[in-house]
Motif scaffolding. Structure first.
Motif, PDB file in Angstrom:
ATOM      1  N   LEU A 288     101.836 -17.411  20.223  1.00 36.06           N
ATOM      2  CA  LEU A 288     101.376 -18.124  19.454  1.00 36.06           C
ATOM      3  C   LEU A 288     102.284 -18.558  18.342  1.00 36.06           C
ATOM      4  CD1 LEU A 288      98.500 -19.315  18.985  1.00 36.06           C
ATOM      5  CD2 LEU A 288      98.063 -17.231  17.419  1.00 36.06           C
ATOM      6  N   PRO A 289     102.523 -19.805  18.014  1.00 35.57           N
ATOM      7  CA  PRO A 289     103.370 -20.164  17.147  1.00 35.57           C
ATOM      8  C   PRO A 289     103.083 -19.546  15.721  1.00 35.57           C
ATOM      9  CG  PRO A 289     102.652 -22.089  18.284  1.00 35.57           C
ATOM     10  CD  PRO A 289     102.003 -20.941  18.698  1.00 35.57           C
ATOM     11  N   LYS A 290     103.923 -19.034  15.032  1.00 35.47           N
ATOM     12  CA  LYS A 290     103.632 -18.438  13.788  1.00 35.47           C
ATOM     13  C   LYS A 290     102.740 -19.158  13.011  1.00 35.47           C
ATOM     14  CE  LYS A 290     106.602 -14.506  12.737  1.00 35.47           C
ATOM     15  NZ  LYS A 290     108.197 -14.150  12.605  1.00 35.47           N
ATOM     16  N   ARG A 291     103.164 -20.231  12.829  1.00 36.92           N
ATOM     17  CA  ARG A 291     102.537 -21.370  11.674  1.00 36.92           C
ATOM     18  C   ARG A 291     101.259 -21.912  12.271  1.00 36.92           C
ATOM     19  NH1 ARG A 291     106.256 -26.294  11.411  1.00 36.92           N
ATOM     20  NH2 ARG A 291     107.717 -25.176  12.270  1.00 36.92           N
ATOM     21  N   ALA A 292     100.766 -21.537  13.807  1.00 36.08           N
ATOM     22  CA  ALA A 292      99.424 -22.360  14.192  1.00 36.08           C
ATOM     23  C   ALA A 292      98.286 -21.842  13.543  1.00 36.08           C
ATOM     24  CB  ALA A 292      99.254 -21.893  15.574  1.00 36.08           C
ATOM     25  N   LEU A 293      98.179 -20.386  13.286  1.00 34.41           N
ATOM     26  CA  LEU A 293      96.894 -19.817  12.389  1.00 34.41           C
ATOM     27  C   LEU A 293      97.165 -19.328  11.279  1.00 34.41           C
ATOM     28  CD1 LEU A 293      93.978 -19.859  13.915  1.00 34.41           C
ATOM     29  CD2 LEU A 293      94.955 -17.758  15.086  1.00 34.41           C
ATOM     30  N   PRO A 294      96.318 -19.753  10.172  1.00 30.36           N
ATOM     31  CA  PRO A 294      96.685 -18.922   8.997  1.00 30.36           C
ATOM     32  C   PRO A 294      95.947 -17.637   9.049  1.00 30.36           C
ATOM     33  CG  PRO A 294      95.228 -20.716   8.554  1.00 30.36           C
ATOM     34  CD  PRO A 294      95.612 -20.834  10.090  1.00 30.36           C
ATOM     35  N   ALA A 295      96.601 -16.596   8.134  1.00 30.91           N
ATOM     36  CA  ALA A 295      95.840 -15.295   7.991  1.00 30.91           C
ATOM     37  C   ALA A 295      94.475 -15.698   7.250  1.00 30.91           C
ATOM     38  CB  ALA A 295      96.623 -14.413   7.126  1.00 30.91           C
ATOM     39  N   GLY A 296      93.536 -14.828   7.838  1.00 30.55           N
ATOM     40  CA  GLY A 296      92.102 -15.011   7.573  1.00 30.55           C
ATOM     41  C   GLY A 296      91.398 -15.815   7.938  1.00 30.55           C
TER      42      GLY A 296
END
Lengths: 272, 272
Positions: A189-197
């Motif tokens: 998964l691209p790191k930027r795709a999904l924000p924490a939380g």
């Protein structure tokens, strides 16, 4: 003359709102567009709400307050849901769908827009209470279905890739074991795709042992997101239990007989 | 009272028809659904047609004869098209989209439903004269866009896979050379996916040298289908010419400066 104007507004409002399910439109937006008072737009909305309810096509929610507005929520009636699931079960049981190895060819149905629009709306209707922020799927065959679910929710879709693609920048990868074949695979998964939380809802076309879904749950956790639910179009009856709990399946595949060409697939009907 | 009933029919007809663009509905179908004479439904359709035209939302075509009926064709006004393409160009030029190697991160936009619904309608509007039977794309990032184009056309989408997947049965594969990196890759199509003689429209998210598009053209020919057109969301200005001719691009990527973080991407506006 006034009646005609109302009729025009009602038609245009119906088109604009149903084009973007669950999107919050402000009354001011429509008030400006039609050069009509907000109270007039409210009356139009009431007419549309009654009509959509009458024909089982959807409902309109009003959100109060300064940041409020109105949104159209499509509904698929129990009768229409059951009709669609029966149709899908019938078509998936066609003998020539059986592929050597006991697989079912599903791509033609999975890539037919009007079928997946409805399946997406069914998932939205049944899983809206989970209040996801994102829809999550894995390439490739589940994408149209997951995208139509994302559309019904008015949410972005995040697509997990198999392997790691250079054109998406730095990525988080995990190795997972496919439940059916016990092979080790990688998904990323691209790191930027999904924000924490973030709360994510997993949507996929098929689940056997649940290894892929388990991998997506682990990958989501890896980036600090939380999986709030899982929906699959078809789940196999065996093995049971799966590697994930609490999933919603719309069709259950009991058996594929490669020699007799008989497929036992049953819809999970709303009428029980 | 009669006016109210007409209003209800108009709202419901608008919803049902705009939900399934270009699908041919029979007048009898609606006549039964609403318990109204066909002539009455025709009057309702005229009202909807005038309204959709007035607000630039679409038009309704009438097909005469026993197999005839009516269908809704969405339109995206020139102003709305240019607004959307300008927005996409602006967002794609955001500095943090530049990925090492000079790539642009586009996945978030490509997987946002309401953006791709509109892009699909724009492709349909501009390419409908080609009268395709199928939309064709290649996994992965172009799928939502191609699926929304398929929805706007009311056609099935066929997705070419990279490699050959066992769950789709016997497949036709070709090797092709990527135009940018001169790597040899394989792409494949299930044999049953595309009937011989079919006219296909290729839709993809990105074109650089055109090697992937060229591969899809060759693969389509291999199964006896004919490519009638190609549409891409973004094409690079260089290299030129591409490995395919006659493609429609909505945005042209002129330059990505990795060090200065400046991206020169320009919409191809309808206003010239």
């Amino acid at each position: 003359m006034d009646k005609v104007r109302k009729m025009e507004r009602v038609a245009a409002l119906t088109k604009l709102m149903s084009d973007r399910p669950r999107h919050l439109f402000s009354l001011s937006h429509f008030s400006e567009l039609f050069g009509a008072a907000k109270s007039t737009i409210c009356e139009d909305i009431t007419t549309i709400k009654e009509t959509m309810g009458h024909f089982g096509l959807g409902t309109i929610e009003t959100v109060a307050g300064a940041a409020g507005g109105i949104r159209f929520i499509p509904t698929v009636s129990a009768k229409e849901t059951d009709r669609l699931l029966n149709e899908l079960a019938r078509r998936l049981a066609e003998p020539d769908r059986i592929i050597p190895g006991g697989f079912l060819y599903m791509s033609d149905l999975l890539f037919t827009p009007h079928l997946m629009v409805k399946v997406g709306e069914i998932f939205m209707e049944r899983l809206a209470h989970l209040s996801p922020d994102y829809i999550l799927t894995v390439e490739t065959k589940g994408i149209p279905l997951a995208f139509m679910t994302a559309r019904a929710f008015d949410l972005p879709l995040i697509t997990v890739r198999r392997g790691s693609k250079v054109t998406e920048g730095s990525a988080v990868s995990i190795n997972y074991v496919t439940g059916s074949f016990k092979r080790i695979q990688t998904m990323s998964l691209p790191k930027r795709a999904l924000p924490a939380g973030a709360k994510v809802l997993i949507i996929d076309d098929f689940m056997k042992a649940g290894g892929t879904a388990r991998g997506m749950v682990d990958l989501a956790q890896e980036v600090g997101a939380k999986v709030c639910g899982i929906g699959v179009l078809v789940a196999t009856a065996e093995p049971e239990p799966k590697l994930v709990e609490d999933y919603l399946a719309l069709l259950i595949l009991h058996d594929v007989h490669e020699h007799t060409k008989v497929t036992d697939i049953r819809p999970v009907l709303t009428s029980g």
